[in-house]
Scaffold this motif. Structure first.
Motif, PDB file in Angstrom:
ATOM      1  N   ARG A 178      18.011  16.508  -4.310  1.00 59.98           N
ATOM      2  CA  ARG A 178      16.703  16.727  -3.688  1.00 59.98           C
ATOM      3  C   ARG A 178      15.905  15.416  -3.606  1.00 59.98           C
ATOM      4  O   ARG A 178      15.300  15.102  -2.585  1.00 59.98           O
ATOM      5  N   LEU A 193      10.245  -0.168  -0.796  1.00 56.61           N
ATOM      6  CA  LEU A 193       9.296   0.896  -1.147  1.00 56.61           C
ATOM      7  C   LEU A 193       9.531   1.417  -2.567  1.00 56.61           C
ATOM      8  O   LEU A 193       8.616   1.504  -3.367  1.00 56.61           O
ATOM      9  N   PRO A 232      -2.911   4.627   0.970  1.00 61.36           N
ATOM     10  CA  PRO A 232      -1.486   4.524   0.664  1.00 61.36           C
ATOM     11  C   PRO A 232      -0.614   5.521   1.446  1.00 61.36           C
ATOM     12  O   PRO A 232       0.416   5.136   2.001  1.00 61.36           O
ATOM     13  N   ASP A 233      -1.061   6.793   1.511  1.00 61.41           N
ATOM     14  CA  ASP A 233      -0.269   7.789   2.253  1.00 61.41           C
ATOM     15  C   ASP A 233      -0.219   7.454   3.737  1.00 61.41           C
ATOM     16  O   ASP A 233       0.792   7.647   4.414  1.00 61.41           O
ATOM     17  N   LEU A 284       0.852  -1.210   0.000  1.00 62.32           N
ATOM     18  CA  LEU A 284       0.000   0.000   0.000  1.00 62.32           C
ATOM     19  C   LEU A 284       0.883   1.255   0.000  1.00 62.32           C
ATOM     20  O   LEU A 284       0.632   2.204  -0.740  1.00 62.32           O
ATOM     21  N   ALA A 285       1.927   1.224   0.858  1.00 61.71           N
ATOM     22  CA  ALA A 285       2.820   2.389   0.994  1.00 61.71           C
ATOM     23  C   ALA A 285       3.536   2.692  -0.321  1.00 61.71           C
ATOM     24  O   ALA A 285       3.857   3.843  -0.602  1.00 61.71           O
ATOM     25  N   ARG A 286       3.771   1.670  -1.119  1.00 65.64           N
ATOM     26  CA  ARG A 286       4.433   1.886  -2.413  1.00 65.64           C
ATOM     27  C   ARG A 286       3.579   2.745  -3.340  1.00 65.64           C
ATOM     28  O   ARG A 286       4.075   3.393  -4.231  1.00 65.64           O
ATOM     29  N   ARG A 287       2.268   2.721  -3.097  1.00 64.06           N
ATOM     30  CA  ARG A 287       1.369   3.511  -3.962  1.00 64.06           C
ATOM     31  C   ARG A 287       1.162   4.946  -3.446  1.00 64.06           C
ATOM     32  O   ARG A 287       0.366   5.699  -3.999  1.00 64.06           O
ATOM     33  N   SER A 288       1.886   5.298  -2.358  1.00 70.15           N
ATOM     34  CA  SER A 288       1.687   6.641  -1.785  1.00 70.15           C
ATOM     35  C   SER A 288       2.280   7.698  -2.720  1.00 70.15           C
ATOM     36  O   SER A 288       3.104   7.392  -3.574  1.00 70.15           O
ATOM     37  N   THR A 289       1.845   8.963  -2.494  1.00 70.96           N
ATOM     38  CA  THR A 289       2.345  10.039  -3.350  1.00 70.96           C
ATOM     39  C   THR A 289       3.828  10.247  -3.048  1.00 70.96           C
ATOM     40  O   THR A 289       4.219  10.231  -1.885  1.00 70.96           O
ATOM     41  N   PHE A 304      14.763  13.859  -0.063  1.00 66.55           N
ATOM     42  CA  PHE A 304      13.325  13.730   0.229  1.00 66.55           C
ATOM     43  C   PHE A 304      12.921  12.277   0.464  1.00 66.55           C
ATOM     44  O   PHE A 304      11.998  12.009   1.218  1.00 66.55           O
ATOM     45  N   PRO A 317       7.262  11.717  -1.994  1.00 70.47           N
ATOM     46  CA  PRO A 317       7.462  12.813  -1.045  1.00 70.47           C
ATOM     47  C   PRO A 317       8.019  14.082  -1.666  1.00 70.47           C
ATOM     48  O   PRO A 317       7.874  15.149  -1.123  1.00 70.47           O
ATOM     49  N   SER A 318       8.666  13.948  -2.825  1.00 70.76           N
ATOM     50  CA  SER A 318       9.263  15.165  -3.384  1.00 70.76           C
ATOM     51  C   SER A 318       8.559  15.608  -4.650  1.00 70.76           C
ATOM     52  O   SER A 318       8.526  14.904  -5.647  1.00 70.76           O
ATOM     53  N   GLU A 319       7.971  16.771  -4.576  1.00 71.13           N
ATOM     54  CA  GLU A 319       7.415  17.410  -5.768  1.00 71.13           C
ATOM     55  C   GLU A 319       8.569  18.189  -6.403  1.00 71.13           C
ATOM     56  O   GLU A 319       9.444  18.663  -5.690  1.00 71.13           O
ATOM     57  N   PRO A 320       8.579  18.341  -7.724  1.00 73.01           N
ATOM     58  CA  PRO A 320       9.667  19.141  -8.309  1.00 73.01           C
ATOM     59  C   PRO A 320       9.646  20.561  -7.742  1.00 73.01           C
ATOM     60  O   PRO A 320       8.577  21.141  -7.551  1.00 73.01           O
ATOM     61  N   ALA A 334      -0.515   4.436   5.016  1.00 75.50           N
ATOM     62  CA  ALA A 334       0.352   3.270   5.188  1.00 75.50           C
ATOM     63  C   ALA A 334       1.812   3.697   5.152  1.00 75.50           C
ATOM     64  O   ALA A 334       2.649   3.193   5.901  1.00 75.50           O
ATOM     65  N   ARG A 335       2.115   4.661   4.289  1.00 71.87           N
ATOM     66  CA  ARG A 335       3.486   5.163   4.183  1.00 71.87           C
ATOM     67  C   ARG A 335       3.919   5.803   5.508  1.00 71.87           C
ATOM     68  O   ARG A 335       5.033   5.587   5.991  1.00 71.87           O
TER      69      ARG A 335
END
Lengths: 102, 202
Positions: B44, B160, B133-134, A14-19, B48, A21-24, B136-137
């Motif tokens: 970066r 991950l 997902p977030d 599930l965690a692999r599908r998270s957004t 991150f 962490p770094s946006e450009p 769970a992360r």
């Protein structure tokens, strides 16, 4: 696989599908960061290039203090040696005749 | 003070970086600026991915860049310059994680309601919600905080981000045997921490 391990594996998937962490970064943020980093680098270079006499004196003082402390500790830690015997003691006391040469 | 530039050490440096790095070593600010601009995204991304979310990433990125400039004399071109920079960045992250390591033990009561729900849904193997997902992360991040920094990193990379062992070796300079040992230990510890978390459930 045991149940808790299976649940952990599911959480990981599930965690692999998270957004991510770094946006450009925005271009202006990049510019600001670059400027800040180069200024920090410049001041670091300047600091290492200039020899501050007070800093040198302080460093010399610290080294002397450390050396003196180490010396004192070494002296105190030296095992006490028994008095060395004189190899001529075996011959007993020798009476020395006094010559009167004149 | 100008740095002495030895032409011999620059020979092995890839052509695309060679001149720029020589100028940085000579103290050229424009070259330093160009180097930071070119590597900003790369550094970066690493920072991150590995830094706890509460920490200041820009601060750590700057620390990594200053280390890169400081050690530029040691770069001999054995690996691509980007990989060399990645290794310095990774080790800067490890140092930071080591300094702030508190090894917290998470109990069921410490979790938010959403996090508890995610675990429940994992247990029931039911469909998770869109925020799962977030959530769970975050939960995995909490559990990882109980591991050594190097162990946290290998779990993040392999489990991950699904990188290969070869990629981890390139980014860290560790050999594959070491990576395998670290990931084996890290997974074992993570499983133990997770079981303890479940046991603390009332």
């Amino acid at each position: 696989m045991k149940d808790p391990d299976r649940r952990l594996a599911r959480l990981l998937s599930l965690a692999r599908r998270s957004t991510p962490p770094s946006e450009p970064a925005a271009p202006e943020d990049v510019r600001f960061f670059v400027q800040r980093t180069v200024s920090a680098w410049k001041s670091q270079r300047n600091a290492s290039a200039t020899l501050d006499p007070w800093r040198l004196w302080e460093r010399a003082g610290n080294w002397s203090l450390a050396a003196a402390t180490a010396l004192v500790i070494l002296v105190f830690l030296q095992p006490e040696r028994p008095p060395q015997s004189n190899p001529f003691d075996a011959f007993g006391p020798v009476e020395v005749e006094e010559f009167n040469l004149f | 003070m100008e740095h002495e530039v030895s032409p011999n050490t620059a020979l092995a440096v890839p052509a695309e970086w060679g001149e720029l790095l020589l100028r940085v070593r000579a103290g050229d600010e424009d070259a330093a600026r160009a180097t930071v601009e070119r590597l900003h995204g790369h550094v970066r991304k690493i920072v991150f991915a590995h830094l706890p979310r509460r920490d200041d990433p820009e601060d750590l990125m700057q620390e990594a860049f200053l280390k890169v400039f400081d050690r530029l004399d040691q770069y001999r071109g054995e690996v691509a310059f980007e990989n060399w920079v990645a290794r310095i960045t990774v080790h800067t992250c490890i140092d930071r994680l080591r300094r702030q390591r508190a090894r917290p033990e998470w109990r069921w009561a410490d979790l938010s309601e959403e996090q508890q729900a995610v675990i429940e849904s994992a247990a029931a193997e039911s469909e998770a919600g869109p925020a799962a997902p977030d959530c769970a992360r975050e939960l995995i991040d909490k559990l990882l905080a109980g591991l050594k920094p190097e162990e946290q990193m290998v779990i993040r990379w392999l489990d991950l981000e699904q990188k290969t062992i070869a990629e981890v070796c390139t980014s860290t300079g560790w050999n594959s045997g070491l990576v395998r040992i670290r990931v084996f230990r890290a997974r074992r510890k993570l499983r133990t921490l997770y079981r303890e978390l479940e046991k603390s459930k009332p």
